[in-house]
Design an enzyme around this catalytic site. Structure first.
Site, PDB file in Angstrom:
ATOM      1  N   LYS A  30      -9.304   0.474   2.485  1.00  0.00           N
ATOM      2  CA  LYS A  30     -10.127   1.005   1.649  1.00  0.00           C
ATOM      3  C   LYS A  30      -9.394   1.171   0.364  1.00  0.00           C
ATOM      4  O   LYS A  30      -8.810   2.150   0.197  1.00  0.00           O
ATOM      5  CB  LYS A  30     -10.834   2.329   2.173  1.00  0.00           C
ATOM      6  CG  LYS A  30     -12.266   2.687   1.093  1.00  0.00           C
ATOM      7  CD  LYS A  30     -12.192   4.177   0.802  1.00  0.00           C
ATOM      8  CE  LYS A  30     -11.892   4.738  -0.239  1.00  0.00           C
ATOM      9  NZ  LYS A  30     -12.309   4.183  -1.830  1.00  0.00           N
ATOM     10  N   GLU A  38       1.537   9.235   0.826  1.00  0.00           N
ATOM     11  CA  GLU A  38       2.347   8.926  -0.374  1.00  0.00           C
ATOM     12  C   GLU A  38       1.477   9.658  -1.653  1.00  0.00           C
ATOM     13  O   GLU A  38       0.813   9.010  -1.968  1.00  0.00           O
ATOM     14  CB  GLU A  38       2.206   7.578  -0.780  1.00  0.00           C
ATOM     15  CG  GLU A  38       3.375   6.594   0.285  1.00  0.00           C
ATOM     16  CD  GLU A  38       4.575   6.992   0.162  1.00  0.00           C
ATOM     17  OE1 GLU A  38       4.971   7.321  -1.075  1.00  0.00           O
ATOM     18  OE2 GLU A  38       5.388   6.526   1.348  1.00  0.00           O
ATOM     19  N   CYS A  96       3.200   6.930  -9.981  1.00  0.00           N
ATOM     20  CA  CYS A  96       3.550   8.084  -9.248  1.00  0.00           C
ATOM     21  C   CYS A  96       4.899   8.503  -9.650  1.00  0.00           C
ATOM     22  O   CYS A  96       5.191   9.633  -9.736  1.00  0.00           O
ATOM     23  CB  CYS A  96       3.055   7.801  -7.915  1.00  0.00           C
ATOM     24  SG  CYS A  96       3.994   6.475  -7.363  1.00  0.00           S
ATOM     25  N   GLU A 118       0.655  17.358 -11.952  1.00  0.00           N
ATOM     26  CA  GLU A 118       0.987  15.879 -12.361  1.00  0.00           C
ATOM     27  C   GLU A 118      -0.253  15.281 -13.523  1.00  0.00           C
ATOM     28  O   GLU A 118      -1.276  15.459 -12.955  1.00  0.00           O
ATOM     29  CB  GLU A 118       0.840  15.036 -11.113  1.00  0.00           C
ATOM     30  CG  GLU A 118       1.060  13.581 -11.373  1.00  0.00           C
ATOM     31  CD  GLU A 118       0.662  12.612 -10.150  1.00  0.00           C
ATOM     32  OE1 GLU A 118      -0.405  12.922  -9.439  1.00  0.00           O
ATOM     33  OE2 GLU A 118       1.526  11.767  -9.827  1.00  0.00           O
TER      34      GLU A 118
HETATM   35  P1  NAP Z   1      -7.117   9.853  -5.298  1.00  0.00           P
HETATM   36  O1  NAP Z   1      -8.387  10.124  -6.025  1.00  0.00           O
HETATM   37  O2  NAP Z   1      -6.778  10.820  -4.422  1.00  0.00           O
HETATM   38  O3  NAP Z   1      -7.834   8.641  -4.535  1.00  0.00           O
HETATM   39  C1  NAP Z   1      -7.058   7.577  -3.606  1.00  0.00           C
HETATM   40  C2  NAP Z   1      -7.963   7.169  -2.659  1.00  0.00           C
HETATM   41  O4  NAP Z   1      -8.285   7.975  -1.701  1.00  0.00           O
HETATM   42  C3  NAP Z   1      -9.232   6.340  -3.335  1.00  0.00           C
HETATM   43  O5  NAP Z   1      -9.383   5.085  -2.631  1.00  0.00           O
HETATM   44  C4  NAP Z   1     -10.235   7.403  -2.907  1.00  0.00           C
HETATM   45  O6  NAP Z   1     -11.418   6.844  -3.032  1.00  0.00           O
HETATM   46  C5  NAP Z   1      -9.994   7.956  -1.674  1.00  0.00           C
HETATM   47  N1  NAP Z   1     -10.506   8.952  -1.116  1.00  0.00           N
HETATM   48  C6  NAP Z   1     -11.066   9.923  -1.902  1.00  0.00           C
HETATM   49  N2  NAP Z   1     -11.408  11.088  -1.136  1.00  0.00           N
HETATM   50  C7  NAP Z   1     -11.425  10.689   0.176  1.00  0.00           C
HETATM   51  C8  NAP Z   1     -11.437  11.115   1.488  1.00  0.00           C
HETATM   52  N3  NAP Z   1     -12.005  12.319   1.528  1.00  0.00           N
HETATM   53  N4  NAP Z   1     -11.023  10.434   2.469  1.00  0.00           N
HETATM   54  C9  NAP Z   1     -10.624   9.258   2.144  1.00  0.00           C
HETATM   55  N5  NAP Z   1     -10.265   8.568   1.323  1.00  0.00           N
HETATM   56  C10 NAP Z   1     -10.770   9.324  -0.007  1.00  0.00           C
HETATM   57  O7  NAP Z   1      -6.057   9.092  -6.120  1.00  0.00           O
HETATM   58  P2  NAP Z   1      -6.114   8.165  -7.344  1.00  0.00           P
HETATM   59  O8  NAP Z   1      -6.482   8.934  -8.454  1.00  0.00           O
HETATM   60  O9  NAP Z   1      -7.038   6.983  -6.871  1.00  0.00           O
HETATM   61  O10 NAP Z   1      -4.626   7.946  -7.747  1.00  0.00           O
HETATM   62  C11 NAP Z   1      -3.769   8.506  -8.382  1.00  0.00           C
HETATM   63  C12 NAP Z   1      -2.863   9.286  -7.454  1.00  0.00           C
HETATM   64  O11 NAP Z   1      -2.095   8.552  -6.496  1.00  0.00           O
HETATM   65  C13 NAP Z   1      -1.754   9.962  -8.213  1.00  0.00           C
HETATM   66  O12 NAP Z   1      -1.575  11.302  -7.840  1.00  0.00           O
HETATM   67  C14 NAP Z   1      -0.490   9.234  -7.858  1.00  0.00           C
HETATM   68  O13 NAP Z   1       0.923  10.095  -7.977  1.00  0.00           O
HETATM   69  C15 NAP Z   1      -0.679   8.916  -6.497  1.00  0.00           C
HETATM   70  N6  NAP Z   1       0.051   7.806  -6.303  1.00  0.00           N
HETATM   71  C16 NAP Z   1       1.240   7.572  -5.320  1.00  0.00           C
HETATM   72  C17 NAP Z   1       2.133   6.611  -5.127  1.00  0.00           C
HETATM   73  C18 NAP Z   1       3.294   6.869  -4.138  1.00  0.00           C
HETATM   74  O14 NAP Z   1       3.766   5.933  -3.775  1.00  0.00           O
HETATM   75  N7  NAP Z   1       3.660   8.374  -3.886  1.00  0.00           N
HETATM   76  C19 NAP Z   1       1.745   5.453  -5.699  1.00  0.00           C
HETATM   77  C20 NAP Z   1       0.710   5.335  -6.310  1.00  0.00           C
HETATM   78  C21 NAP Z   1      -0.121   6.335  -6.756  1.00  0.00           C
HETATM   79  P3  NAP Z   1     -12.435   6.747  -4.343  1.00  0.00           P
HETATM   80  O15 NAP Z   1     -12.647   5.274  -4.619  1.00  0.00           O
HETATM   81  O16 NAP Z   1     -13.614   7.511  -4.257  1.00  0.00           O
HETATM   82  O17 NAP Z   1     -11.670   7.459  -5.581  1.00  0.00           O
END
Ligand code: NAP
Length: 492
Positions: free
Chosen positions: A176, A251, A285, A385
């Site tokens: 997903k 992650e 990130c 962040e």
């Molecule tokens: P996010 O809002 O947490 O969403 C990530 C994914 O999770 C999306 O596909 C989202 O779906 C899904 N999601 C949301 N609620 C969920 C639930 N209840 N159950 C299962 N999946 C669910 O993060 P983002 O805004 O896309 O990404 C930014 C974040 O990613 C930042 O905090 C960044 O630091 C982190 N990141 C970390 C790394 C690493 O390597 N550590 C790498 C890249 C990014 P939707 O389509 O609805 O949004």
């Protein structure tokens, strides 16, 4: 209009069972990109069922590892061959500059190459049981059905880090991607389908996380959930996964220190401080969002940083003069702006930026590269962040203080150390509590080197041999060559 069939379930392209759709718009100017399926929890359950059947009853897990590896190598070749198409799709979804998407596609191909080569390498190990009449060995088996959930900042790269090892290990998966950036995941499924991946082994669902993502962590038929995204979503996923005691890999975010000692190569440190903070408009990130500069060079360093940050050219994905692009959405830009305003209200000094892109940029979600000086421990902009083009500046006078400030975060994803004293670089790297430390560099990563976070930055590691082990179960097979009565419970 017929609903688009943009989800891939059990070897077929299907529309949402509800018929619902979602329009994707490019963040660079709000222009329409395409309409895709908006899946439901029933679609996610159908995908999980297909992955379960393919794992339990299909041929995939018995396919020799070298053959699975060959498939991954073929994926890498296809992505390279279709690089222009993949990069354009990534760029339209995210607004990121085309040249950056092209680099991402090469990195993604390298990831598939790495796991393709690693796949057949570890046949397990013989354990010395201390008894010549015992054969004891460890074999590595696939875990089962993997739920793979990705973010929007590096849409295909982040899921490639999951799909490649999951397949290398013989698992089946339901993927997903973020609802905002589905297109490269669709292209990846097209490649896997064209390479005859058996039906049900790879499945793609699209839509909102709470609807199609939630079953991937809560469903009893999913054996592992691997998630890349924000901290708060990560906590929801970990809690949901606990009910079925599945393996969880997270992650999450970072608040990454970039420590500049006075003896650093000034120009290189400055250039990389800009890169660390502002590449992809800080939506990284591992962004170097906390600059920690030795007091004796602080004024000069920050003055130069501000001068250079003001010159960064913002622009659309196909503007070859642009140096960085927009934020992903208006809502995200508002969130970043709020962090900046809160920082100023808490006493940080705005040296540049702090505003939306103006003029031609107003139709997109641009935010000016922002430097907040006089930042201090405990300010929300130092703690949280922001995930945008915002860097805070703190300073130190001793090595111990630099380390203490660098570790003063609940996160622990990555950090940088700049010094020409090799011993000091290694000492500080050894004391920083973050998953990756760069000495005299910022941002490079290698598919063969583990990636992941300490603290609230997550659980588990991607990439490297550990990134494959995450998708395997270790099984101990113990064989007694001379079966005999133990006499423990003698016959009475
Ligand atoms: P996010 O809002 O947490 O969403 C990530 C994914 O999770 C999306 O596909 C989202 O779906 C899904 N999601 C949301 N609620 C969920 C639930 N209840 N159950 C299962 N999946 C669910 O993060 P983002 O805004 O896309 O990404 C930014 C974040 O990613 C930042 O905090 C960044 O630091 C982190 N990141 C970390 C790394 C690493 O390597 N550590 C790498 C890249 C990014 P939707 O389509 O609805 O949004």
């Amino acid at each position: 209009m017929t609903a688009p069939a943009s989800m891939f379930i059990d070897g077929r392209w299907v529309p949402s069972s509800s018929g619902n759709t979602r329009d994707i718009h490019c963040p660079a100017d709000g222009s329409f990109v395409a309409t895709v399926s908006e899946g439901t929890s029933a679609d996610a359950e159908a995908a999980i069922a297909a992955a379960r059947r393919a794992f339990d009853d299909g041929p995939w897990r018995a396919v020799p590892t070298s053959q699975r590896g060959d498939l991954l190598l073929a994926v890498a070749r296809e992505i390279r061959a279709r690089k222009a198409e993949f990069a354009r799709a990534e760029t339209l979804d995210t607004g990121k500059r085309l040249v950056e998407s092209e680099i991402d596609m090469e990195d993604i191909a390298n990831c598939f190459d790495y796991f393709g080569k690693l796949a057949g390498q570890d046949a397990g190990r013989i354990v010395d049981a201390g008894d010549p009449n015992v054969v004891s060995r460890i074999v590595y088996e696939p875990i089962g059905v993997c739920g793979l959930i990705g973010p929007w900042n590096y849409p295909l790269l982040q899921v490639a880090w999951k799909v490649a090892p999951a397949l290398a290990a013989g698992n089946t998966f339901v993927l997903k991607p973020s609802e905002l950036s589905p297109h490269t995941a669709m292209l990846l499924m097209d490649v896997l389908h064209s390479l005859d991946l058996p039906a049900g082994v790879g499945n793609l669902v699209l839509g909102a996380g709470a609807e199609v993502g939630a079953p991937l962590s809560g469903h009893p038929d999913v054996d592992l959930v691997s998630f890349t995204g924000g901290l708060e979503t990560g906590k929801v996923i970990a809690a949901s996964a606990a009910g079925t005691v599945k393996k969880v890999a997270l992650e999450l975010g970072g608040k990454n220190p970039n420590i500049i000692f006075a003896d650093a190569d000034f120009d290189a440190a400055l250039d990389n401080a800009l890169n660390g903070a502002f590449v992809h408009s800080g939506q990284v990130c591992s962004a170097g969002a906390r600059l920690i500069v030795e007091e004796s060079i602080r004024d000069r360093f920050v003055d130069e940083l501000v001068r250079r940050a003001k010159k960064i050219r913002l622009g659309g994905p196909f503007d070859t003069d642009a140096e960085t692009g927009p934020l992903i959405s208006a809502a995200h830009r508002d969130k970043v702006h709020k962090y900046v305003q809160d920082g100023i209200a808490e006493g940080a000094v705005l040296r540049c930026g702090g505003a939306f892109g103006a003029g031609d940029l107003e139709s997109g979600y641009y935010y000016e590269p922002t430097v907040l000086d006089n930042a201090r421990s405990g300010m929300s902009i130092v703690v949280e962040e922001a995930f945008g083009p915002v860097v805070t500046v703190e300073s130190f006078t001793t090595e111990d203080e630099a380390v203490a400030i660098g570790n003063d975060t609940r996160y622990g994803l990555a950090g940088g150390v700049w010094t020409q004293d090799a011993g000091k670089g290694q000492r500080v790297a050894g004391r920083l509590r973050h998953g990756t430390i760069w000495i005299n560099d910022f941002h490079p990563y290698l598919p063969q080197a583990e990636w992941g976070g300490f603290g609230l930055s997550g659980v588990g590691r991607e990439l490297g041999p550990t990134g494959l082990a995450e998708y395997q179960e270790a099984k101990h097979i113990y064989q007694n060559l001379t079966p005999a009565v133990t006499g423990w419970f003698p016959e009475h």
